[in-house]
Design a protein around this motif. Structure first.
Motif, PDB file in Angstrom:
ATOM      1  N   SER A 564       1.419  -1.306  -0.129  1.00  0.00           N
ATOM      2  CA  SER A 564      -0.395  -0.183  -0.183  1.00  0.00           C
ATOM      3  C   SER A 564       1.039   1.277  -0.288  1.00  0.00           C
ATOM      4  O   SER A 564       0.956   1.924  -0.856  1.00  0.00           O
ATOM      5  CB  SER A 564      -0.908  -0.068   1.352  1.00  0.00           C
ATOM      6  OG  SER A 564      -1.340   1.319   1.498  1.00  0.00           O
ATOM      7  N   LYS A 565       1.852   1.037   0.800  1.00  0.00           N
ATOM      8  CA  LYS A 565       3.114   2.188   0.758  1.00  0.00           C
ATOM      9  C   LYS A 565       3.846   2.337  -0.657  1.00  0.00           C
ATOM     10  O   LYS A 565       3.417   4.162  -1.004  1.00  0.00           O
ATOM     11  CB  LYS A 565       3.640   2.279   1.685  1.00  0.00           C
ATOM     12  CG  LYS A 565       4.554   3.004   2.050  1.00  0.00           C
ATOM     13  CD  LYS A 565       4.635   3.740   3.093  1.00  0.00           C
ATOM     14  CE  LYS A 565       5.065   5.760   3.459  1.00  0.00           C
ATOM     15  NZ  LYS A 565       4.095   6.276   4.023  1.00  0.00           N
ATOM     16  N   LEU A 566       3.579   1.367  -1.233  1.00  0.00           N
ATOM     17  CA  LEU A 566       4.615   1.503  -2.428  1.00  0.00           C
ATOM     18  C   LEU A 566       3.394   1.919  -3.550  1.00  0.00           C
ATOM     19  O   LEU A 566       3.994   2.873  -4.538  1.00  0.00           O
ATOM     20  CB  LEU A 566       5.276   0.239  -2.737  1.00  0.00           C
ATOM     21  CG  LEU A 566       6.911  -0.054  -2.107  1.00  0.00           C
ATOM     22  CD1 LEU A 566       7.071  -1.146  -2.114  1.00  0.00           C
ATOM     23  CD2 LEU A 566       7.793   1.432  -2.693  1.00  0.00           C
ATOM     24  N   CYS A 567       2.239   1.653  -3.519  1.00  0.00           N
ATOM     25  CA  CYS A 567       1.249   1.969  -4.988  1.00  0.00           C
ATOM     26  C   CYS A 567       0.061   2.239  -4.039  1.00  0.00           C
ATOM     27  O   CYS A 567      -0.458   2.134  -4.164  1.00  0.00           O
ATOM     28  CB  CYS A 567       0.830   0.584  -4.864  1.00  0.00           C
ATOM     29  SG  CYS A 567       2.287  -1.139  -5.471  1.00  0.00           S
ATOM     30  N   PRO A 568       0.611   3.644  -4.024  1.00  0.00           N
ATOM     31  CA  PRO A 568      -0.304   4.871  -3.805  1.00  0.00           C
ATOM     32  C   PRO A 568      -1.545   5.556  -4.841  1.00  0.00           C
ATOM     33  O   PRO A 568      -2.580   5.629  -3.823  1.00  0.00           O
ATOM     34  CB  PRO A 568       0.366   6.090  -2.882  1.00  0.00           C
ATOM     35  CG  PRO A 568       1.137   6.001  -3.627  1.00  0.00           C
ATOM     36  CD  PRO A 568       1.932   4.409  -4.134  1.00  0.00           C
TER      37      PRO A 568
END
Length: 867
Positions: A564-568
């Motif tokens: 989730s942090k890498l693909c906002p």
């Protein structure tokens, strides 16, 4: 229920299943009546409920139960009068609750009671006239609402559908009144609007596409007219009352109290769209029960009269309805219907008609799968060969089959074979390997094999087609991960391999999610960029969770925050799905599962999935694989299931709030009442209740109030989630149809100068595809499969890089799924039709897109007249 009553049920149950075919009706009825007579004094109320319940849930035995009531009427007129009055109350309740199946069955039961002299024939005529008058009122422009014609059609259908059970008695006793009803029905048929069900046809080029073909009401009316001319003789409806006529004729016939139909729903709108929406709502409440599939040639199917075919179809549909969830009982009753002829072919056609019914089958497809399996076991010498013949007939017409029906057939067939050791004469279909990759029959076989592997394993399915070795080329690759950073001594280790290995070590070392996120942000992103980080992290985590579905869920639950942090945003989520697809390129199933789970954990948005499915790489797979469509179906279904679940939860919470408010008010009232009771002690008024009880009442009041507040807070939160879900659904719908319009506009052949819409069928001389760059080669698969590059079908290239035949198939498949999504989510489409009309279908839209998008919603929309 007493032990004696249980014994009664068992004894009657032992005899009732034998009722039918050439069995001796009189003997069975005598036995059941004697049992009922002996138990009558002790179990009168139970017998009363038992007979009513049997009549409604075993409607193919209504003549049997009608005679039982008639015989009981000879002994106790009040008992029979109670049956009549209760049936009237049930019918009235069913009419106002719009319970269409119950209305239809109860009208048939009335005919059964009339044949056994329990009800006066004039009462049946009066009921018919009430329904016919209500139907005519609905069609009246001033007094009714023609948009609700499905409701009017249903009322008339119920009358016609009951006549095979009571027409002969009505003709003998009240011929003039019956003729008056038939004249009224004929008048209604002449003024109603013809129902064109092309949008719901299983076969795209079926004879049903003819505008002159009779719709379901006209067809039934023709069958009843033939029945009338033949003297109302029906072989498929038993007449057990004739064996007891001398006894029944002396019984008292009761008057059936009149019923009333709900008043028509009025509308003041002149908008065609709003009228269409009302018609859609009416179709949901009063759906067409059956759309016949004529699978077998006339020389194969059983030879029976038109009305007998209708009656047997009714029997089969009723058994499927009332035994849903009881597969073995369903199969038992299906093979023992009360008809004197064989009906295996008709039974297969009817079940497949329900399985492939558009827009949705009445029950889950798995139900029909299990019933077919049990029928094959119950009739091992007859039904399996009928199923085989049905599959071959459907396979021969697969290129003309609706895409949604094609998918259902694939899922059913693969599941069916899995229950019979995957045995099938595949050599008969071995020739499909020589067809182009996009040929519907080849795609069908390919998808069936792929689904079989999901239900078994690769080696087993490969062994099952050893007699058709050519088909091995259609098997998917053996399932397994395709890990990009697999450690191999023969390959040079890179930074990505090292980082992946380090991440594996951190996971095995049970590092916290926060620690891993910090490591990614400090060690990978600054030096290699976010896209590189997505590749390493997603591939590695997928590999860690690749052992099983449970492992995948565990990884996503524990380390989903990293993804989730890498693909906002959508751009990075599209990249993530590319990585999932690359990792599971040999497993369509795991690709779909992984993306579905990621959407469930909100690591990927539904809008991102739609954009990914319509990316160029997946668009090229639309006509050769179900892979992108499966992912898209899961996404749209999950989105609207969330909304549906939230609506149910909100409805429950609202009921709970009412209960909580009542409990709180009651607790406060009891507390105040206890405090108000005073006594004077030393000249001062004090509560007379003991302090302990007052404290308990105060605690109850506080708890009840807290429960009320908590429930209200939960309702507020759920309503906020619902508002968010509805907005997501609207955006999803807009993007979905916008994506369809975009890819179709690029590839659809133009409309002719005369305004004729192309047919898109191979070999149609009216289809003209703009030629593209002559340097562009035809699809490589055509060469692989021996297609002639110099032939007209595959030789001419288009600007899309496809051969003409392939482009036609691509367009047909994509338009088919556009139509499928329109049917499945028609209610949501109507809710946002103004938005779609303005943002998606505005401007110069190809007529085929407009027709396909709104087919099945209403005639004015499906013909694209509003665009």
């Amino acid at each position: 229920m007493s032990a004696g009553w249980r014994t009664l049920l068992l004894r009657i149950g032992d005899r009732c299943p034998e009722y039918g075919g050439s069995a001796d009706h009189k003997e069975h009825i005598d036995i059941c009546y004697n049992v009922l007579s002996r138990e009558y004094e002790h179990s009168k109320d139970d017998i009363f409920e038992f007979l009513l319940q049997c009549a409604e849930q075993l409607p193919h035995k209504i003549p049997f139960f009608g005679v039982l009531v008639g015989l009981l009427n000879l002994e106790n007129e009040d008992f029979a009068k109670g049956i009549v009055d209760t049936t009237q109350a049930n019918l009235q309740d069913a009419l106002h609750n719009e319970d269409s199946d119950r209305v239809r069955i109860l009208l048939r039961f009335l005919c059964g009671l009339m044949c056994s002299k329990v009800i006066l024939p004039n009462s049946i005529i009066e009921t018919y006239e009430i329904l016919l008058s209500a139907a005519a009122t609905i069609l009246d422009e001033e007094a009714g609402n023609p948009s609700w014609q499905p409701c009017a059609d249903f009322y008339v259908y119920c009358i016609l559908a009951s006549l095979p059970w009571g027409g002969s008695e009505l003709f003998e006793q009240v011929p003039d009144e019956l003729e008056s009803v038939l004249v009224g029905i004929e008048s209604y048929i002449s003024i109603r609007r013809h129902f064109d069900d092309i949008a719901f046809s299983v076969f795209e080029t079926d004879e049903g596409n003819s505008p002159n073909k009779k719709d379901f009401m006209e067809d039934l009316w023709d069958r009843i007219q033939v029945l009338s001319r033949n003297g109302w003789k029906v072989k498929s409806v038993p007449k057990p009352h004739l064996s007891f006529e001398a006894q029944l004729v002396v019984g008292k016939s009761h008057r059936f109290p009149s019923v009333s139909c709900p008043p028509p729903i009025f509308t003041m709108s002149v908008s065609e769209i709003l009228k269409g929406q009302e018609k859609h709502e009416a179709n949901l409440k009063y759906p067409q029960r059956l759309r016949r599939l004529h699978i077998f040639p006339t020389n194969k199917a059983e030879n029976m009269q038109p009305v007998d075919r209708f009656v047997v179809e009714e029997y089969i549909l009723d058994v499927l309805l009332f035994f849903n969830g009881c597969r073995k009982e369903c199969a038992f009753y299906l093979v023992s219907l009360p008809v004197p002829f064989r009906y295996e072919y008709l039974m297969a056609e009817t079940i497949f008609s329900q399985l492939l019914l558009l827009p949705n089958p009445p029950f889950r497809p798995i139900y029909y799968t299990l019933v077919i399996i049990d029928l094959c076991k119950a009739l091992p010498a007859a039904f399996p060969s009928v199923v085989v013949a049905a599959v071959h007939a459907l396979f021969d017409r697969i290129s003309n089959m609706d895409t949604e029906c094609r998918t259902r057939l694939i899922l059913w067939f693969s599941h069916h074979l899995s229950n019979f050791q995957f045995i099938w004469p595949w050599q008969e279909w071995a020739s499909v390997k020589g067809l182009p990759k996009w040929a519907p029959q080849r795609v069908f076989v390919q998808e069936v094999l792929e689904r079989e592997i999901r239900l078994s394993y690769f080696e087993k399915i490969k062994q099952s087609i050893e007699d058709a070795a050519e088909l091995e080329g259609l098997l998917p690759p053996k399932a397994g991960p395709n890990f990009r950073y697999q450690t191999d001594e023969s390959k040079e280790s890179t930074d990505s391999h090292r980082l992946s290995k380090e991440l594996v070590g951190m996971v095995r070392g049970r590092k916290t999610t926060r620690d891993i996120i910090l490591w990614v942000e400090e060690q990978i992103v600054p030096a290699n960029g976010a896209k590189f980080a997505v590749g390493v992290v997603s591939q590695t985590l997928l590999d860690i969770g690749s052992k099983s579905f449970t492992h995948l869920i565990t990884v996503l639950e524990r380390y989903g925050q990293i993804i989730s942090k890498l693909c906002p945003d959508e751009e990075m989520q599209l990249l993530l799905m590319d990585e999932v697809s690359a990792y599971w390129k040999n497993s369509t199933q795991m690709t779909a599962i992984a993306i579905d789970r990621m959407m469930g954990y909100r690591l990927i948005s539904n809008l991102a999935i739609v954009k990914w499915v319509f990316s160029p790489a997946n668009v090229d797979q639309f006509h050769v694989s179900d892979r992108p469509w499966e992912i898209l179906r899961n996404t749209v279904s999950k989105t609207y299931n969330r909304v549906s679940d939230l609506r149910k939860e909100i409805q429950t919470l609202r009921k709970n709030i009412q209960v909580a408010k009542e409990a709180s008010a009651k607790a406060i009232k009891e507390l105040e009442a206890a405090k108000s009771v005073l006594e004077v002690i030393e000249g001062q008024p004090v509560p007379s209740e003991r302090p302990g009880r007052l404290r308990r009442l105060q605690a109850f009041a506080d708890k009840a109030k807290e429960e009320e507040v908590t429930t209200e807070d939960s309702l507020e939160a759920k309503e906020a989630l619902l508002a968010r879900g509805l907005e997501e659904g609207k955006e999803l719908l807009r993007l979905l149809f916008k994506s369809f319009v975009h890819v179709l506009t690029e590839r659809l052949p133009p409309v002719s100068a005369d305004g004729d819409v192309p047919n898109l069928r191979a070999g149609d001389p009216n289809v003209t595809i703009p030629a593209g760059d002559p340097e562009v080669a035809t699809m490589e698969i055509d060469n692989e499969n021996g297609a002639d590059n110099n032939g007209q079908l595959n030789g001419q290239n288009t600007k899309a890089g496809y051969s003409i035949g392939e482009l036609e198939q691509w367009c047909l498949c994509t338009l088919g799924y556009l139509k499928s999504f329109s049917r499945q989510y028609a209610t949501e489409i109507w809710s946002h039709i103004a938005l779609l009309d303005e943002e998606v279908f505005a401007g110069n839209v190809h007529p085929l897109i407009g027709k396909a998008a709104f087919s099945g919603l209403c005639r004015s929309i499906s013909d694209g007249s509003h665009l």
